[in-house]
Design a protein around this motif. Sequence first.
Motif, short mmCIF file in Angstrom:
data_model
loop_
_atom_site.label_atom_id
_atom_site.label_comp_id
_atom_site.label_asym_id
_atom_site.label_seq_id
_atom_site.Cartn_x
_atom_site.Cartn_y
_atom_site.Cartn_z
N LEU A 248 0.91 -1.21 -0.14
CA LEU A 248 0.23 0.03 0.07
C LEU A 248 0.95 1.35 0.07
CD1 LEU A 248 -2.71 -1.37 2.55
CD2 LEU A 248 -3.00 -1.24 0.13
N GLY A 249 2.09 0.95 0.15
CA GLY A 249 3.05 2.36 0.17
C GLY A 249 3.02 3.10 1.35
N ARG A 276 14.58 11.31 -1.21
CA ARG A 276 15.33 10.47 -1.87
C ARG A 276 15.16 8.98 -1.32
NH1 ARG A 276 21.83 10.68 -3.36
NH2 ARG A 276 21.70 8.56 -4.19
N ARG A 277 15.17 8.74 0.12
CA ARG A 277 15.02 7.40 0.81
C ARG A 277 13.80 6.83 0.28
NH1 ARG A 277 17.29 10.18 5.14
NH2 ARG A 277 15.33 10.48 6.20
N GLN A 278 12.58 7.56 -0.01
CA GLN A 278 11.28 7.34 -0.32
C GLN A 278 11.35 6.64 -1.85
OE1 GLN A 278 8.46 6.81 1.71
NE2 GLN A 278 10.01 7.37 3.07
N VAL A 279 12.26 7.30 -2.71
CA VAL A 279 12.30 6.84 -3.77
C VAL A 279 13.30 5.68 -4.07
CG1 VAL A 279 13.45 7.51 -6.08
CG2 VAL A 279 12.04 9.31 -4.94
N ASP A 280 14.51 5.60 -3.03
CA ASP A 280 15.14 4.35 -3.29
C ASP A 280 14.35 3.13 -2.76
OD1 ASP A 280 17.24 6.01 -4.07
OD2 ASP A 280 18.18 6.36 -2.24
N GLU A 281 13.34 3.23 -1.87
CA GLU A 281 12.75 2.17 -1.27
C GLU A 281 11.59 1.87 -2.01
OE1 GLU A 281 11.54 3.50 2.35
OE2 GLU A 281 13.59 3.64 3.20
N GLY A 282 11.44 2.65 -3.21
CA GLY A 282 10.48 2.22 -4.36
C GLY A 282 8.93 2.50 -3.78
N ASP A 284 5.65 4.80 -3.46
CA ASP A 284 4.75 5.88 -4.50
C ASP A 284 4.94 6.91 -3.68
OD1 ASP A 284 2.84 7.02 -5.46
OD2 ASP A 284 1.51 5.34 -5.99
N LEU A 285 5.41 8.02 -4.38
CA LEU A 285 5.57 9.44 -3.87
C LEU A 285 4.07 10.28 -3.79
CD1 LEU A 285 8.58 11.25 -5.36
CD2 LEU A 285 8.34 10.04 -3.26
N MET A 286 3.25 9.75 -4.60
CA MET A 286 1.81 10.19 -4.48
C MET A 286 1.21 9.76 -3.10
SD MET A 286 -1.10 11.05 -7.30
CE MET A 286 -1.68 9.24 -7.50
N GLU A 287 1.25 8.46 -2.84
CA GLU A 287 0.72 8.11 -1.72
C GLU A 287 1.34 8.50 -0.52
OE1 GLU A 287 -1.87 5.86 -0.85
OE2 GLU A 287 -2.41 6.12 -2.94
N PHE A 288 2.56 8.81 -0.52
CA PHE A 288 3.42 9.27 0.71
C PHE A 288 3.01 10.81 0.91
CE2 PHE A 288 6.98 12.10 1.71
CZ PHE A 288 7.50 11.55 2.95
N VAL A 293 0.01 14.70 4.18
CA VAL A 293 -1.24 15.65 4.29
C VAL A 293 -1.96 15.32 5.47
CG1 VAL A 293 -3.24 16.59 3.13
CG2 VAL A 293 -1.23 16.56 1.73
N ALA A 294 -2.31 13.94 5.42
CA ALA A 294 -3.07 13.52 6.78
C ALA A 294 -2.56 13.75 7.97
CB ALA A 294 -3.45 11.77 6.51
N HIS A 295 -1.09 13.56 7.93
CA HIS A 295 -0.33 13.66 9.16
C HIS A 295 -0.16 15.11 9.46
CE1 HIS A 295 2.63 12.47 12.26
NE2 HIS A 295 3.29 13.84 11.93
N VAL A 296 -0.04 15.89 8.90
CA VAL A 296 0.12 17.39 9.00
C VAL A 296 -1.37 17.86 9.35
CG1 VAL A 296 0.58 19.66 8.06
CG2 VAL A 296 2.08 17.69 7.64
#
Length: 417
Positions: A248-249, A276-282, A284-288, A293-296
């Motif tokens: 689910l990312g 960059r770490r999110q990208v390296d771990e594969g 989904d940046l949109m889900e991230f 947004v939900a966290h903030v």
Amino acid sequence: MESLYRTYRPLTFESVVGQQHIVSTLRHAVTEGRLSHAYLFCGPRGTGKTTMARILAKALLCEHAEAARAEGASGCMPDGSCPECEAIAEGTHPDVYELDAASRTGVDNVREEIISSVSFAPVRGAYKVYIIDEVHMLTTAAFNALLKTLEEPPSHVVFVLCTTDPQKIPETILSRCQRFDFHRISNEDIVGRLRYICGQEGFEADDEALEIVARHARGGMRDALSTLEQLSVFGDGRVRVADARALLGEVSSTVLGEFARAIAARDVVALFGMVRRQVDEGNDLMEFTRDLVAHVRDVYTARVAGTQGELFDGTPDEVAALADEAAAFEGADRLARVLTVLDDAAIEMRTAADARLVLEIACTRLARPESDLTLEALAERLDRIEAQLAAGVPSAPLDAAGVAALTGAGRVAGRGA
């Protein structure tokens, strides 16, 4: 093997999850014989609109319906096991018509499947029930053809219109329906249902994994069950946290907290490193970004409303961490701008060629408002100056070059030379 969401679809009022306000009203209407000729069920996808329509049809056509209404007892109706209820569940009952307006939108479909048959008496029961799914997809001509039938329907006919987009339905139709708004199902209710299904199916499930599935479903039980089924197949009967996050990312609250603190500290280097770490771990940046947004949003709530009451779903430690993150920001206005910029970034990522670039630009705008030319960024810069002045921080005096740049004297002198 049937899908989980079909196997565990509610068959009676008692098995419906998260829509008790609607269950109670419909039960009383059926028991007291105070039925409307047309109902409108509207709400997000996967919240049980079509399922509730079928349960209502069962309550009207169940073999025990007449006896239950005579006794004023609604708890046993429908029983879900009589031949009438089973036929409705299988979609074979001759008195229950289901029309998918998404695929049959024209006026000819309405005339052939509804208007031409509505005046005939029921075949096996006391009512004929027409369930029109995604009714907002009907054409204007189809709505006009349906309107006359809704105005003066036969006494044995009940219409149930289901839609995810009620604002697209003409007012003339809305005014003739009893409207029920289906709410997003709470994470707690979804987790409880998932835990029950795991017990029935023999799945080994981590509680945290079920919570991740519930959050990702965003209030839709059908999406939650589809994800649970996918995870159970992937994990060979085990639903694990690591698999849920990978599929689910999902990003842990610790990572989201670090990201929020880096925004508060205006640390561009740290923000770019985390992207960059999110990208390296594969991931989904949109889900991230949506998770961020939900966290903030929770951080913003902690800032403006405090951490008292039942405003958050997390543990006491997680709520305390939100309060600490909220204190790191200068004020609620800056948090509101963070939410706006990140939400705009998530929307832009849908069509962007490079989602990473969109997120990095958003991070730069949030960390360095002087690089942003929007009015919100200017307001943030003014807030920083006011805060510095209030704290007694002296401003550095301008040198001669700075004064000349502001007054234009340097440009004049240059032309004179």
